[in-house]
Design a protein around this motif. Sequence first.
Motif, PDB file in Angstrom:
ATOM      1  N   PRO A 145       0.845  -1.195   0.000  1.00 58.87           N
ATOM      2  CA  PRO A 145       0.000   0.000   0.000  1.00 58.87           C
ATOM      3  C   PRO A 145       0.884   1.250   0.000  1.00 58.87           C
ATOM      4  CG  PRO A 145       0.181  -0.868   2.222  1.00 58.87           C
ATOM      5  CD  PRO A 145       0.917  -1.832   1.326  1.00 58.87           C
ATOM      6  N   SER A 146       0.334   2.364  -0.468  1.00 61.48           N
ATOM      7  CA  SER A 146       1.097   3.619  -0.448  1.00 61.48           C
ATOM      8  C   SER A 146       0.126   4.777  -0.299  1.00 61.48           C
ATOM      9  CB  SER A 146       1.917   3.769  -1.726  1.00 61.48           C
ATOM     10  OG  SER A 146       1.092   3.671  -2.872  1.00 61.48           O
ATOM     11  N   GLY A 147       0.624   5.890   0.200  1.00 69.12           N
ATOM     12  CA  GLY A 147      -0.208   7.062   0.425  1.00 69.12           C
ATOM     13  C   GLY A 147      -0.925   7.457  -0.857  1.00 69.12           C
ATOM     14  N   ALA A 148      -2.264   7.474  -0.831  1.00 68.40           N
ATOM     15  CA  ALA A 148      -3.086   7.834  -1.989  1.00 68.40           C
ATOM     16  C   ALA A 148      -2.709   7.018  -3.239  1.00 68.40           C
ATOM     17  CB  ALA A 148      -3.026   9.333  -2.290  1.00 68.40           C
ATOM     18  N   HIS A 149      -2.279   5.756  -3.021  1.00 71.37           N
ATOM     19  CA  HIS A 149      -1.891   4.831  -4.106  1.00 71.37           C
ATOM     20  C   HIS A 149      -0.933   5.491  -5.108  1.00 71.37           C
ATOM     21  CE1 HIS A 149      -2.148   1.086  -6.223  1.00 71.37           C
ATOM     22  NE2 HIS A 149      -2.572   1.646  -7.331  1.00 71.37           N
ATOM     23  N   THR A 150       0.112   6.111  -4.579  1.00 74.53           N
ATOM     24  CA  THR A 150       1.087   6.765  -5.467  1.00 74.53           C
ATOM     25  C   THR A 150       2.204   5.800  -5.887  1.00 74.53           C
ATOM     26  OG1 THR A 150       2.018   7.613  -3.403  1.00 74.53           O
ATOM     27  CG2 THR A 150       0.724   9.140  -4.726  1.00 74.53           C
ATOM     28  N   GLU A 151       2.335   4.665  -5.185  1.00 74.43           N
ATOM     29  CA  GLU A 151       3.370   3.663  -5.510  1.00 74.43           C
ATOM     30  C   GLU A 151       4.730   4.334  -5.747  1.00 74.43           C
ATOM     31  OE1 GLU A 151       1.239   0.284  -7.974  1.00 74.43           O
ATOM     32  OE2 GLU A 151       0.524   2.213  -8.664  1.00 74.43           O
ATOM     33  N   PRO A 152       5.240   5.012  -4.697  1.00 68.75           N
ATOM     34  CA  PRO A 152       6.411   5.881  -4.898  1.00 68.75           C
ATOM     35  C   PRO A 152       7.746   5.152  -4.784  1.00 68.75           C
ATOM     36  CG  PRO A 152       5.640   6.078  -2.640  1.00 68.75           C
ATOM     37  CD  PRO A 152       4.790   5.016  -3.303  1.00 68.75           C
ATOM     38  N   THR A 238       7.601   3.218   0.976  1.00 78.34           N
ATOM     39  CA  THR A 238       8.673   2.451   0.345  1.00 78.34           C
ATOM     40  C   THR A 238       9.318   1.493   1.348  1.00 78.34           C
ATOM     41  OG1 THR A 238       9.038   4.346  -1.114  1.00 78.34           O
ATOM     42  CG2 THR A 238      10.728   2.649  -1.130  1.00 78.34           C
ATOM     43  N   SER A 239       9.369   1.898   2.618  1.00 80.04           N
ATOM     44  CA  SER A 239       9.905   0.992   3.649  1.00 80.04           C
ATOM     45  C   SER A 239       8.972  -0.195   3.856  1.00 80.04           C
ATOM     46  CB  SER A 239      10.099   1.741   4.969  1.00 80.04           C
ATOM     47  OG  SER A 239      10.972   2.831   4.818  1.00 80.04           O
ATOM     48  N   ILE A 240       7.665   0.054   3.826  1.00 78.79           N
ATOM     49  CA  ILE A 240       6.703  -1.052   3.945  1.00 78.79           C
ATOM     50  C   ILE A 240       6.879  -2.021   2.776  1.00 78.79           C
ATOM     51  CG2 ILE A 240       4.223  -1.592   3.745  1.00 78.79           C
ATOM     52  CD1 ILE A 240       3.670   0.857   5.518  1.00 78.79           C
ATOM     53  N   ALA A 241       7.058  -1.473   1.566  1.00 77.62           N
ATOM     54  CA  ALA A 241       7.300  -2.324   0.391  1.00 77.62           C
ATOM     55  C   ALA A 241       8.580  -3.128   0.582  1.00 77.62           C
ATOM     56  CB  ALA A 241       7.380  -1.470  -0.876  1.00 77.62           C
ATOM     57  N   THR A 242       9.579  -2.519   1.219  1.00 79.04           N
ATOM     58  CA  THR A 242      10.828  -3.237   1.486  1.00 79.04           C
ATOM     59  C   THR A 242      10.588  -4.391   2.465  1.00 79.04           C
ATOM     60  OG1 THR A 242      12.074  -1.199   1.108  1.00 79.04           O
ATOM     61  CG2 THR A 242      13.216  -2.964   2.309  1.00 79.04           C
ATOM     62  N   GLY A 243       9.727  -4.155   3.463  1.00 81.51           N
ATOM     63  CA  GLY A 243       9.374  -5.233   4.393  1.00 81.51           C
ATOM     64  C   GLY A 243       8.720  -6.392   3.661  1.00 81.51           C
ATOM     65  N   MET A 244       7.870  -6.068   2.683  1.00 78.52           N
ATOM     66  CA  MET A 244       7.221  -7.123   1.904  1.00 78.52           C
ATOM     67  C   MET A 244       8.234  -7.844   1.012  1.00 78.52           C
ATOM     68  SD  MET A 244       3.536  -5.280   1.172  1.00 78.52           S
ATOM     69  CE  MET A 244       2.859  -6.752   0.406  1.00 78.52           C
ATOM     70  N   LEU A 245       9.209  -7.070   0.512  1.00 78.68           N
ATOM     71  CA  LEU A 245      10.267  -7.678  -0.313  1.00 78.68           C
ATOM     72  C   LEU A 245      11.062  -8.697   0.502  1.00 78.68           C
ATOM     73  CD1 LEU A 245      11.759  -7.576  -3.069  1.00 78.68           C
ATOM     74  CD2 LEU A 245      13.224  -5.783  -2.122  1.00 78.68           C
ATOM     75  N   LEU A 246      11.362  -8.357   1.747  1.00 74.48           N
ATOM     76  CA  LEU A 246      12.084  -9.282   2.626  1.00 74.48           C
ATOM     77  C   LEU A 246      11.296 -10.565   2.829  1.00 74.48           C
ATOM     78  CD1 LEU A 246      13.475  -6.993   5.477  1.00 74.48           C
ATOM     79  CD2 LEU A 246      14.748  -8.072   3.616  1.00 74.48           C
ATOM     80  N   CYS A 247       9.981 -10.420   3.029  1.00 71.54           N
ATOM     81  CA  CYS A 247       9.123 -11.605   3.197  1.00 71.54           C
ATOM     82  C   CYS A 247       9.147 -12.457   1.936  1.00 71.54           C
ATOM     83  CB  CYS A 247       7.685 -11.187   3.505  1.00 71.54           C
ATOM     84  SG  CYS A 247       7.517 -10.329   5.081  1.00 71.54           S
ATOM     85  N   ALA A 248       9.094 -11.803   0.782  1.00 71.55           N
ATOM     86  CA  ALA A 248       9.105 -12.524  -0.493  1.00 71.55           C
ATOM     87  C   ALA A 248      10.407 -13.301  -0.647  1.00 71.55           C
ATOM     88  CB  ALA A 248       8.917 -11.548  -1.653  1.00 71.55           C
TER      89      ALA A 248
ATOM     90  N   ASN B 117      -3.265 -10.408  -3.501  1.00 69.05           N
ATOM     91  CA  ASN B 117      -4.635 -10.621  -3.059  1.00 69.05           C
ATOM     92  C   ASN B 117      -5.049  -9.586  -2.001  1.00 69.05           C
ATOM     93  OD1 ASN B 117      -6.397 -13.227  -1.315  1.00 69.05           O
ATOM     94  ND2 ASN B 117      -7.024 -12.188  -3.164  1.00 69.05           N
ATOM     95  N   ARG B 118      -4.050  -8.812  -1.522  1.00 69.31           N
ATOM     96  CA  ARG B 118      -4.306  -7.835  -0.469  1.00 69.31           C
ATOM     97  C   ARG B 118      -4.904  -6.542  -1.033  1.00 69.31           C
ATOM     98  NH1 ARG B 118      -2.840  -3.437   1.370  1.00 69.31           N
ATOM     99  NH2 ARG B 118      -1.408  -3.268  -0.386  1.00 69.31           N
ATOM    100  N   ARG B 119      -5.880  -6.023  -0.347  1.00 73.52           N
ATOM    101  CA  ARG B 119      -6.404  -4.687  -0.657  1.00 73.52           C
ATOM    102  C   ARG B 119      -6.596  -3.952   0.668  1.00 73.52           C
ATOM    103  NH1 ARG B 119      -8.445  -3.169  -5.590  1.00 73.52           N
ATOM    104  NH2 ARG B 119      -8.157  -1.185  -4.536  1.00 73.52           N
ATOM    105  N   SER B 120      -6.483  -2.640   0.622  1.00 69.81           N
ATOM    106  CA  SER B 120      -6.745  -1.842   1.821  1.00 69.81           C
ATOM    107  C   SER B 120      -8.246  -1.803   2.056  1.00 69.81           C
ATOM    108  CB  SER B 120      -6.204  -0.420   1.627  1.00 69.81           C
ATOM    109  OG  SER B 120      -4.795  -0.449   1.586  1.00 69.81           O
ATOM    110  N   VAL B 121      -8.650  -2.267   3.233  1.00 72.24           N
ATOM    111  CA  VAL B 121     -10.078  -2.374   3.538  1.00 72.24           C
ATOM    112  C   VAL B 121     -10.495  -1.252   4.478  1.00 72.24           C
ATOM    113  CG1 VAL B 121     -11.717  -3.774   4.867  1.00 72.24           C
ATOM    114  CG2 VAL B 121     -10.348  -4.825   3.059  1.00 72.24           C
ATOM    115  N   ARG B 122     -11.549  -0.545   4.108  1.00 74.70           N
ATOM    116  CA  ARG B 122     -12.036   0.570   4.930  1.00 74.70           C
ATOM    117  C   ARG B 122     -13.404   0.282   5.554  1.00 74.70           C
ATOM    118  NH1 ARG B 122      -8.709   2.669   1.240  1.00 74.70           N
ATOM    119  NH2 ARG B 122      -7.196   4.181   2.023  1.00 74.70           N
ATOM    120  N   LYS B 123     -13.984  -0.868   5.202  1.00 75.96           N
ATOM    121  CA  LYS B 123     -15.265  -1.230   5.802  1.00 75.96           C
ATOM    122  C   LYS B 123     -15.165  -2.637   6.362  1.00 75.96           C
ATOM    123  CE  LYS B 123     -20.111  -0.470   5.395  1.00 75.96           C
ATOM    124  NZ  LYS B 123     -21.272  -0.146   4.551  1.00 75.96           N
ATOM    125  N   PHE B 124     -15.173  -2.721   7.678  1.00 75.68           N
ATOM    126  CA  PHE B 124     -14.925  -4.002   8.334  1.00 75.68           C
ATOM    127  C   PHE B 124     -16.218  -4.622   8.850  1.00 75.68           C
ATOM    128  CE2 PHE B 124     -10.723  -2.279   8.218  1.00 75.68           C
ATOM    129  CZ  PHE B 124      -9.901  -3.379   8.155  1.00 75.68           C
TER     130      PHE B 124
END
Lengths: 310, 310
Positions: A145-152, A238-248, B117-124
């Motif tokens: 995920p990224s702020g306002a889906h900017t995929e920065p 971008t740090s969150i994406a890096t965390g996901m990269l580590l998991c991958a 498969n992940r999406r940001s969910v705003r309605k739980f």
Amino acid sequence: MASYLEDLVDYFLSSSALVTYWNYIFPVLVGLYLAISLYDKHRYGRNKKLRITEPAATEKNGSKLDGIEYVGDLEHADYDPLPALEEKPHVPYAGATVTLAQDPLEAAERFYAIANNRRSVRKFSSRPVDVAIVERCIRAAGTAPSGAHTEPWTFCLVSDPSIKASVREIIEAEEFVNYTQRMAKQWVTDLRPIRTNHVKEYLTEAPHLVLVFKQTYGYKVDGDATAKKQHYYNEISTSIATGMLLCAFQCAGLSSLVTTPLNCGPALRTLLERPPNEKLLVLLPVGYPADDCTVPDLQRKPLEDILVRY
Amino acid sequence: MASYLEDLVDYFLSSSALVTYWNYIFPVLVGLYLAISLYDKHRYGRNKKLRITEPAATEKNGSKLDGIEYVGDLEHADYDPLPALEEKPHVPYAGATVTLAQDPLEAAERFYAIANNRRSVRKFSSRPVDVAIVERCIRAAGTAPSGAHTEPWTFCLVSDPSIKASVREIIEAEEFVNYTQRMAKQWVTDLRPIRTNHVKEYLTEAPHLVLVFKQTYGYKVDGDATAKKQHYYNEISTSIATGMLLCAFQCAGLSSLVTTPLNCGPALRTLLERPPNEKLLVLLPVGYPADDCTVPDLQRKPLEDILVRY
């Protein structure tokens, strides 16, 4: 106009009252400046967060609001901005359909086993890694995920030995200065148990390097392509994406190491010919550990030390 | 001594040369100040990164070096610091033994399927989630790497309805001001396709909230327990841990949403009685999507847009 102004300044500077009392005026001015500075610092903090609360003033170029740095000419009185994303009807989402196990507790346990199996590796084998695996992992990181889906983010995947050698040359030269001059004695001491120094063999030994750049801003796709687009929370995203990269990587059996090459960003950006809106966040060598790889005998904090229940 | 100094300053201020030429001296001083400021900004950037290269000066309290903010009294001439971690013999590491599939390409592909498969969910949904699942996921996030293994994170897990209500109250009040006054028109516009506003039902609807705090510094365990301990790259480290938390949730079939409640940090810290070294980084509601949950019809950037090969 200019000469009129000059005359005015001349007159002002040579007016007798100023000359007579300047030794009172000057300290008062200095005192006022200091008082305002101190008030500012106290009220708004070092980064002048929250300095501006009026919307008309909030969006000044380069102003900051709680970590958000504005770029470009974002606001005019009669400016009706377009959203960076298209406005389309929303679609249903039923939640996760692909998981690790039918039972969620078992799935969480299985993921923990994978994550807990990860260690930061500093000595890599030269055993090759199919570039397609690393690319699949980067694709997974790109789902973050990224702020306002900017995929920065931009992931630079360096597999060419000569470019890896150049990366190593740049980093080792800077790190030598970091370790010997820039880093605090405490910092160097804190790193002693991890046994790091400025020599970074892994930069040429590991089959691939991934340099993760955060895009501090972007460009609008529609309309004026030179217009800057705001990238909200680009470092966190971008740090969150890096965390996901580590998991991958871990899921695929690959080892890596998150490094933050201090002060090497600009030189590496130049080497890889990245645009000025991209700033190096982290660099990860990727591959398999060397046969004689060792890691610090670290313990992780127990759950009770990192979790507080309410 | 003080009166001698006063005399000197008096003499200096009233010396005839200064009085006569102050109108030259003053602009020169102002010019010098501006020139130095501009040079500083150009050379070292806004945050005065890299300002100090001499080790003796690097470790001043609160000084910054490429994003590292020093805390406490870290350096004296005759100060011999101890590492924050124990110095023990290193242990062998053979690499990952727990993966998603035997074949690394297949494993990477499977992880991508989960992540994508992940999406940001705003309605739980209010469907309960066994707190043990969330705790296992937090435990996995706690395996994230961190600068000098400082593990600078605290996960506050809020399941109590009345505390969730208080969290919602704090955030909605601030977010109303954010949306109507603080955020740039462009920002509010960029969020329009995602259809967010200051009303945050998910804060009370989701069975659990995870508030992730970064610890900007810590305390030494051995010796003086009030001595501050440096937490290098705490924001990047905690964000990486958050990325791993998202993966854990997804693997366990749970949905969540990364939010950054603008300006709510201090009030939430007070509510949860967290110490002053902890700063709110992100807040994630966790649970299952509501039956009528919809998400924006977003596309993710194709791999070619986020990956550059060298």
